[in-house]
Design an enzyme around this catalytic site. Sequence first.
Site, PDB file in Angstrom:
ATOM      1  N   CYS A   1       4.073 -23.039 -11.225  1.00 44.18           N
ATOM      2  CA  CYS A   1       4.399 -24.719 -10.850  1.00 44.18           C
ATOM      3  C   CYS A   1       5.014 -24.322  -9.258  1.00 44.18           C
ATOM      4  O   CYS A   1       5.249 -25.404  -8.756  1.00 44.18           O
ATOM      5  CB  CYS A   1       5.252 -24.738 -11.570  1.00 44.18           C
ATOM      6  SG  CYS A   1       6.672 -24.178 -11.924  1.00 44.18           S
TER       7      CYS A   1
ATOM      8  N   HIS B   1       7.632 -30.405 -19.125  1.00 41.40           N
ATOM      9  CA  HIS B   1       7.294 -30.510 -17.709  1.00 41.40           C
ATOM     10  C   HIS B   1       5.897 -31.059 -18.108  1.00 41.40           C
ATOM     11  O   HIS B   1       4.939 -30.376 -17.408  1.00 41.40           O
ATOM     12  CB  HIS B   1       7.358 -29.799 -17.007  1.00 41.40           C
ATOM     13  CG  HIS B   1       7.550 -29.598 -15.259  1.00 41.40           C
ATOM     14  ND1 HIS B   1       7.142 -31.638 -14.675  1.00 41.40           N
ATOM     15  CD2 HIS B   1       7.275 -29.215 -14.647  1.00 41.40           C
ATOM     16  CE1 HIS B   1       7.435 -31.206 -13.861  1.00 41.40           C
ATOM     17  NE2 HIS B   1       7.321 -30.454 -12.955  1.00 41.40           N
TER      18      HIS B   1
ATOM     19  N   ARG C   1      13.630 -36.994 -13.673  1.00 42.47           N
ATOM     20  CA  ARG C   1      13.649 -36.045 -13.911  1.00 42.47           C
ATOM     21  C   ARG C   1      15.315 -35.718 -13.999  1.00 42.47           C
ATOM     22  O   ARG C   1      16.028 -35.889 -13.339  1.00 42.47           O
ATOM     23  CB  ARG C   1      13.332 -35.319 -12.490  1.00 42.47           C
ATOM     24  CG  ARG C   1      13.488 -34.599 -12.215  1.00 42.47           C
ATOM     25  CD  ARG C   1      12.861 -33.798 -11.121  1.00 42.47           C
ATOM     26  NE  ARG C   1      13.119 -31.883 -10.230  1.00 42.47           N
ATOM     27  CZ  ARG C   1      11.575 -31.219 -10.514  1.00 42.47           C
ATOM     28  NH1 ARG C   1      10.151 -31.569 -11.393  1.00 42.47           N
ATOM     29  NH2 ARG C   1      11.765 -29.993 -10.452  1.00 42.47           N
TER      30      ARG C   1
ATOM     31  N   GLN D   1       3.439 -31.776 -14.779  1.00 38.52           N
ATOM     32  CA  GLN D   1       3.081 -29.911 -14.363  1.00 38.52           C
ATOM     33  C   GLN D   1       1.549 -29.698 -14.871  1.00 38.52           C
ATOM     34  O   GLN D   1       0.783 -29.443 -14.415  1.00 38.52           O
ATOM     35  CB  GLN D   1       3.988 -28.792 -14.440  1.00 38.52           C
ATOM     36  CG  GLN D   1       3.766 -28.140 -13.640  1.00 38.52           C
ATOM     37  CD  GLN D   1       3.514 -27.833 -12.149  1.00 38.52           C
ATOM     38  OE1 GLN D   1       4.426 -28.325 -11.601  1.00 38.52           O
ATOM     39  NE2 GLN D   1       1.894 -27.415 -12.138  1.00 38.52           N
TER      40      GLN D   1
ATOM     41  N   ARG E   1      -0.284 -32.321  -8.227  1.00 38.52           N
ATOM     42  CA  ARG E   1       0.186 -33.071  -8.455  1.00 38.52           C
ATOM     43  C   ARG E   1       0.226 -34.678  -7.657  1.00 38.52           C
ATOM     44  O   ARG E   1       0.919 -35.395  -9.198  1.00 38.52           O
ATOM     45  CB  ARG E   1       1.851 -32.708  -7.907  1.00 38.52           C
ATOM     46  CG  ARG E   1       2.225 -31.713  -8.903  1.00 38.52           C
ATOM     47  CD  ARG E   1       2.528 -31.554  -9.655  1.00 38.52           C
ATOM     48  NE  ARG E   1       3.112 -31.524 -10.370  1.00 38.52           N
ATOM     49  CZ  ARG E   1       4.441 -31.700 -10.120  1.00 38.52           C
ATOM     50  NH1 ARG E   1       5.315 -30.703 -10.189  1.00 38.52           N
ATOM     51  NH2 ARG E   1       5.490 -32.679 -10.624  1.00 38.52           N
TER      52      ARG E   1
ATOM     53  N   ASP F   1       6.818 -18.306 -14.157  1.00 39.76           N
ATOM     54  CA  ASP F   1       7.496 -19.092 -13.599  1.00 39.76           C
ATOM     55  C   ASP F   1       8.665 -18.350 -13.070  1.00 39.76           C
ATOM     56  O   ASP F   1       8.873 -16.941 -13.542  1.00 39.76           O
ATOM     57  CB  ASP F   1       7.825 -20.610 -14.374  1.00 39.76           C
ATOM     58  CG  ASP F   1       8.441 -21.787 -13.407  1.00 39.76           C
ATOM     59  OD1 ASP F   1       8.527 -21.340 -12.429  1.00 39.76           O
ATOM     60  OD2 ASP F   1       8.647 -22.464 -15.043  1.00 39.76           O
TER      61      ASP F   1
END
Length: 310
Positions: free
Chosen positions: A269, A139, A112, A142, A297, A230
């Site tokens: 998310c 991402h 990450r 996700q 997830r 987001d």
Amino acid sequence: MAGVSKQDFLDLHVIAAEALRKIVDEGHRLKAARRGLGQAAPDPDARQQDKLLAMIFEKPSTRTRVSFDAGMRQLGGQTLNLGGGEMQLGRGETIADTARVLSRYVDAIMIRTSGHDKLLELAEYAEVPVINGLTNFSHPCQLIADLMTFEEHRGPIAGRSVAWCGDGNNVATSWIHAAVQFGFELRLACPDEFAPDPAVLRWAADQRGKVHVTADAQAAVEGTHCVVTDTWVSMGDKDAERRHKLLAPYQVNEKLMDLAAVDAVFMHCLPAHRGEEVTVGVIDGPQSVIFDEAENRLHAQKSILNWCLG
């Protein structure tokens, strides 16, 4: 690295659509298989016995860290948690050398980080699978969870419509990739200053994807089956006041959600800032599926790990 055969999970647009479909389906299967089990119990068909996953975090994380850690343990494996500042990588060691060394110790690497180039270089030199846990570009993990969430609530996503409201950021990029690969319509409502990556939009157009960009949030949301947003200020953004001003018209509130289909779901998310990108009435309302999304997830990461490790 030449001569090395492995399956990296780097971005949705570089993985065959058929493989992505299988990853989502495997996520559904893994979730169903855990019914009745304790949170820490191993999966009934745990496949990664004695495998070790290295997790490199150069950005803070809650869901990615815990879901990969718990997921690998449920699959029968173990994890090694590495902070960017704890490694020689943070003191000038090359990515290529780090990749070569870690490949002698572990069975897979999840990273990450900020720069997408770092991810790609790590994957180039690693002899074990590399997984994109998030970069500033995309991402993809996700999105596997998001697609799972939509489908468990509303059935197959192919042929449906999704609206994205806000910053055309890394998550939006992965939504664009997913729209093409899974065959659904995506409408992105973004201010011109925060429009999605033009190269990503060109790729979608070349693939004849149903991806549309507008500055009008109401037009984007009208009649759609899913509304997504987001945070307005992500890690590393330094122009918070300007971003809030430009993105305010894209807040997902009750009035905007009323324009979507009657059975539309709301996704985010997380982490979320209630009262900014979304109102309390929406994110904590009956159409919100954010905690199913967060749970998924875990199942998505396990499916990705199974795909990478075989």
